[in-house]
Design an enzyme around this catalytic site. Structure first.
Site, PDB file in Angstrom:
ATOM      1  N   LYS A  90     -33.897 -17.597  21.294  1.00 35.76           N
ATOM      2  CA  LYS A  90     -33.610 -17.073  22.635  1.00 35.76           C
ATOM      3  C   LYS A  90     -34.759 -17.335  23.604  1.00 35.76           C
ATOM      4  O   LYS A  90     -34.561 -17.823  24.712  1.00 35.76           O
ATOM      5  CB  LYS A  90     -33.363 -15.545  22.602  1.00 35.76           C
ATOM      6  CG  LYS A  90     -32.223 -15.112  21.719  1.00 35.76           C
ATOM      7  CD  LYS A  90     -32.018 -13.602  21.766  1.00 35.76           C
ATOM      8  CE  LYS A  90     -33.187 -12.786  21.268  1.00 35.76           C
ATOM      9  NZ  LYS A  90     -33.522 -12.989  19.858  1.00 35.76           N
ATOM     10  N   ARG A 104     -29.463  -5.299  23.739  1.00 35.77           N
ATOM     11  CA  ARG A 104     -29.427  -5.438  22.280  1.00 35.77           C
ATOM     12  C   ARG A 104     -28.466  -4.432  21.655  1.00 35.77           C
ATOM     13  O   ARG A 104     -28.283  -4.448  20.434  1.00 35.77           O
ATOM     14  CB  ARG A 104     -30.833  -5.159  21.725  1.00 35.77           C
ATOM     15  CG  ARG A 104     -31.755  -6.377  21.725  1.00 35.77           C
ATOM     16  CD  ARG A 104     -32.221  -6.618  20.374  1.00 35.77           C
ATOM     17  NE  ARG A 104     -33.495  -7.027  19.882  1.00 35.77           N
ATOM     18  CZ  ARG A 104     -34.482  -7.696  20.389  1.00 35.77           C
ATOM     19  NH1 ARG A 104     -34.516  -8.029  21.624  1.00 35.77           N
ATOM     20  NH2 ARG A 104     -35.515  -8.025  19.670  1.00 35.77           N
ATOM     21  N   ARG A 143     -43.598 -18.903  13.206  1.00 37.15           N
ATOM     22  CA  ARG A 143     -43.725 -18.788  14.676  1.00 37.15           C
ATOM     23  C   ARG A 143     -45.139 -18.418  15.114  1.00 37.15           C
ATOM     24  O   ARG A 143     -45.789 -17.566  14.530  1.00 37.15           O
ATOM     25  CB  ARG A 143     -42.745 -17.725  15.185  1.00 37.15           C
ATOM     26  CG  ARG A 143     -42.946 -17.419  16.666  1.00 37.15           C
ATOM     27  CD  ARG A 143     -41.740 -16.781  17.273  1.00 37.15           C
ATOM     28  NE  ARG A 143     -41.576 -15.393  16.870  1.00 37.15           N
ATOM     29  CZ  ARG A 143     -40.594 -14.615  17.333  1.00 37.15           C
ATOM     30  NH1 ARG A 143     -39.698 -15.102  18.171  1.00 37.15           N
ATOM     31  NH2 ARG A 143     -40.494 -13.372  16.929  1.00 37.15           N
ATOM     32  N   ARG A 146     -47.287 -12.902  15.533  1.00 38.85           N
ATOM     33  CA  ARG A 146     -46.960 -11.508  15.797  1.00 38.85           C
ATOM     34  C   ARG A 146     -47.002 -10.696  14.513  1.00 38.85           C
ATOM     35  O   ARG A 146     -46.575 -11.163  13.471  1.00 38.85           O
ATOM     36  CB  ARG A 146     -45.550 -11.422  16.404  1.00 38.85           C
ATOM     37  CG  ARG A 146     -45.525 -11.723  17.867  1.00 38.85           C
ATOM     38  CD  ARG A 146     -44.133 -11.893  18.417  1.00 38.85           C
ATOM     39  NE  ARG A 146     -43.154 -10.870  17.999  1.00 38.85           N
ATOM     40  CZ  ARG A 146     -41.899 -10.833  18.446  1.00 38.85           C
ATOM     41  NH1 ARG A 146     -41.482 -11.743  19.321  1.00 38.85           N
ATOM     42  NH2 ARG A 146     -41.074  -9.897  18.033  1.00 38.85           N
ATOM     43  N   ARG A 181     -36.265  -5.934  10.626  1.00 40.83           N
ATOM     44  CA  ARG A 181     -35.662  -6.240  11.934  1.00 40.83           C
ATOM     45  C   ARG A 181     -34.243  -6.766  11.758  1.00 40.83           C
ATOM     46  O   ARG A 181     -33.330  -6.366  12.472  1.00 40.83           O
ATOM     47  CB  ARG A 181     -36.512  -7.288  12.678  1.00 40.83           C
ATOM     48  CG  ARG A 181     -37.795  -6.675  13.234  1.00 40.83           C
ATOM     49  CD  ARG A 181     -38.843  -7.723  13.473  1.00 40.83           C
ATOM     50  NE  ARG A 181     -38.552  -8.588  14.591  1.00 40.83           N
ATOM     51  CZ  ARG A 181     -39.122  -9.789  14.759  1.00 40.83           C
ATOM     52  NH1 ARG A 181     -39.974 -10.262  13.862  1.00 40.83           N
ATOM     53  NH2 ARG A 181     -38.845 -10.500  15.812  1.00 40.83           N
TER      54      ARG A 181
HETATM   55  P1  ADP Z   1     -36.233 -15.495  19.580  1.00 40.86           P
HETATM   56  O1  ADP Z   1     -36.743 -15.398  20.995  1.00 40.86           O
HETATM   57  O2  ADP Z   1     -34.725 -15.554  19.516  1.00 40.86           O
HETATM   58  O3  ADP Z   1     -36.777 -14.434  18.667  1.00 40.86           O
HETATM   59  P2  ADP Z   1     -37.859 -17.934  19.456  1.00 40.86           P
HETATM   60  O4  ADP Z   1     -37.412 -18.687  20.657  1.00 40.86           O
HETATM   61  O5  ADP Z   1     -39.184 -17.267  19.519  1.00 40.86           O
HETATM   62  O6  ADP Z   1     -36.709 -16.882  18.972  1.00 40.86           O
HETATM   63  O7  ADP Z   1     -37.812 -18.954  18.214  1.00 40.86           O
HETATM   64  C1  ADP Z   1     -38.182 -18.526  16.905  1.00 40.86           C
HETATM   65  C2  ADP Z   1     -38.972 -19.642  16.230  1.00 40.86           C
HETATM   66  O8  ADP Z   1     -38.116 -20.747  15.951  1.00 40.86           O
HETATM   67  C3  ADP Z   1     -40.116 -20.201  17.072  1.00 40.86           C
HETATM   68  O9  ADP Z   1     -41.177 -20.507  16.208  1.00 40.86           O
HETATM   69  C4  ADP Z   1     -39.522 -21.469  17.714  1.00 40.86           C
HETATM   70  O10 ADP Z   1     -40.529 -22.447  17.975  1.00 40.86           O
HETATM   71  C5  ADP Z   1     -38.555 -21.940  16.622  1.00 40.86           C
HETATM   72  N1  ADP Z   1     -37.336 -22.560  17.167  1.00 40.86           N
HETATM   73  C6  ADP Z   1     -36.650 -22.197  18.278  1.00 40.86           C
HETATM   74  N2  ADP Z   1     -35.544 -22.972  18.444  1.00 40.86           N
HETATM   75  C7  ADP Z   1     -35.517 -23.827  17.378  1.00 40.86           C
HETATM   76  C8  ADP Z   1     -34.611 -24.879  16.960  1.00 40.86           C
HETATM   77  N3  ADP Z   1     -33.495 -25.178  17.667  1.00 40.86           N
HETATM   78  N4  ADP Z   1     -34.911 -25.538  15.818  1.00 40.86           N
HETATM   79  C9  ADP Z   1     -36.012 -25.232  15.107  1.00 40.86           C
HETATM   80  N5  ADP Z   1     -36.905 -24.263  15.435  1.00 40.86           N
HETATM   81  C10 ADP Z   1     -36.656 -23.561  16.563  1.00 40.86           C
HETATM   82  P1  AMP Z   2     -38.510  -9.415  20.525  1.00 44.47           P
HETATM   83  O1  AMP Z   2     -39.759  -9.992  21.109  1.00 44.47           O
HETATM   84  O2  AMP Z   2     -37.301  -9.631  21.410  1.00 44.47           O
HETATM   85  O3  AMP Z   2     -38.272  -9.849  19.099  1.00 44.47           O
HETATM   86  O4  AMP Z   2     -38.726  -7.838  20.507  1.00 44.47           O
HETATM   87  C1  AMP Z   2     -39.775  -7.256  19.755  1.00 44.47           C
HETATM   88  C2  AMP Z   2     -39.455  -5.784  19.480  1.00 44.47           C
HETATM   89  O5  AMP Z   2     -39.386  -5.046  20.729  1.00 44.47           O
HETATM   90  C3  AMP Z   2     -38.108  -5.536  18.810  1.00 44.47           C
HETATM   91  O6  AMP Z   2     -38.163  -5.671  17.386  1.00 44.47           O
HETATM   92  C4  AMP Z   2     -37.822  -4.088  19.244  1.00 44.47           C
HETATM   93  O7  AMP Z   2     -38.611  -3.156  18.502  1.00 44.47           O
HETATM   94  C5  AMP Z   2     -38.355  -4.075  20.680  1.00 44.47           C
HETATM   95  N1  AMP Z   2     -37.312  -4.465  21.652  1.00 44.47           N
HETATM   96  C6  AMP Z   2     -37.293  -5.569  22.439  1.00 44.47           C
HETATM   97  N2  AMP Z   2     -36.193  -5.596  23.206  1.00 44.47           N
HETATM   98  C7  AMP Z   2     -35.479  -4.481  22.881  1.00 44.47           C
HETATM   99  C8  AMP Z   2     -34.234  -3.938  23.307  1.00 44.47           C
HETATM  100  N3  AMP Z   2     -33.485  -4.563  24.230  1.00 44.47           N
HETATM  101  N4  AMP Z   2     -33.816  -2.771  22.755  1.00 44.47           N
HETATM  102  C9  AMP Z   2     -34.552  -2.132  21.829  1.00 44.47           C
HETATM  103  N5  AMP Z   2     -35.728  -2.592  21.381  1.00 44.47           N
HETATM  104  C10 AMP Z   2     -36.196  -3.755  21.891  1.00 44.47           C
END
Ligand code: ADP
Ligand code: AMP
Length: 226
Positions: free
Chosen positions: A14, A89, A128, A161, A172
């Site tokens: 995302k 969410r 990541r 993270r 999660r």
């Molecule tokens: P989210 O915001 O949904 O938690 P991220 O955008 O941070 O996910 O992506 C999670 C991990 O996967 C990151 O390390 C990113 O670089 C990698 N990633 C994202 N999109 C792809 C893809 N299409 N193929 C492979 N790796 C990806």
């Molecule tokens: P993310 O960076 O989106 O993976 O979010 C990190 C953490 O923040 C999540 O695991 C939740 O604990 C909290 N969080 C982020 N967005 C939300 C949301 N929309 N509702 C509830 N918790 C959230």
């Protein structure tokens, strides 16, 4: 005001896609997780409360999240439009967002669901790295930075993270997938859900999302169908 919502499990991509789309479409990228991490760093009351949940991989309670996003939508940099990443969410968050947008004469234009199977999510989250300055995401294998440990975009340091450790990742996924399906259901009912295959390369996912935004499947309206 254009409003796109990214929907997907933790690690689905995302943040990666929201950053690219925001740049291409000239919209503000708003990530609830980034806002919470910033609040935790600054030690604000919201940050202190949110941290208790984030450390366990749980969702922060809806009222806290909703108030934070509602306040953020009022800032001038959101006026042209936003890509919301990580929010809503839960179903109550989606309903509150609808109400918050309606007060501003807007609505969700499309909910972009990036689907990725669970074993791939674990692989993505464990590799990541994100940057200190703005949360730009990288991956050891699929998206390495040009210079190891440094963000390509702003030059800040990359870190892993705490909640990307395997035990928190499992927590999660266990706690956050079910409410995500309620959000998908909410936007499916509204006829604004677009689903793309998130297992493709980062570029291919972007292309699929851009195509879906340009040519939304228009739900058939009852009077037209009759
Ligand atoms: P989210 O915001 O949904 O938690 P991220 O955008 O941070 O996910 O992506 C999670 C991990 O996967 C990151 O390390 C990113 O670089 C990698 N990633 C994202 N999109 C792809 C893809 N299409 N193929 C492979 N790796 C990806
Ligand atoms: P993310 O960076 O989106 O993976 O979010 C990190 C953490 O923040 C999540 O695991 C939740 O604990 C909290 N969080 C982020 N967005 C939300 C949301 N929309 N509702 C509830 N918790 C959230």
């Amino acid at each position: 005001m254009k409003v796109y919502v990214m929907v997907g499990a933790p690690g689905a991509g995302k943040g990666t896609q929201a950053a690219i789309l925001a740049e291409r479409l000239g919209l503000r990228h708003l990530a609830s997780g980034d806002l919470f991490r910033e609040a935790v760093r600054s030690g604000t009351p919201v940050g202190l409360e949110a941290k208790r949940y984030m450390d366990r991989g749980a969702l922060v309670p809806d009222p806290v999240v909703i108030a934070m996003i509602d306040e953020r939508l009022d800032r001038s940099d959101a006026a042209a439009g936003v890509i919301l990443d990580g929010f809503p969410r839960t179903r109550p968050q989606a309903e509150s967002l609808d109400a918050a947008l309606a007060r501003r004469g807007a609505q969700v234009d499309a909910a972009l669901y990036v689907g990725v199977p669970e074993e791939e999510l674990v692989r993505r989250l464990s590799g990541r790295w994100i940057c200190r300055a703005a949360g730009h995401p990288y991956h050891d294998v699929s998206r390495p930075p040009r210079v190891p440990g440094i963000c390509d975009i702003d030059g800040s340091e990359l870190y892993q993270r705490d909640d990307d450790r395997p035990e928190t990742v499992r927590a999660r996924l266990a706690q956050q997938l079910e409410p995500m399906y309620d959000v998908i259901d909410h936007y499916t009912t509204q006829g604004v859900l677009v689903a793309v295959d998130g297992t493709q390369s980062i570029d291919d996912v972007t292309q699929a999302l851009l195509r879906a935004i340009a040519h939304p499947a228009r739900p058939v309206n009852r009077s037209e169908a009759a």
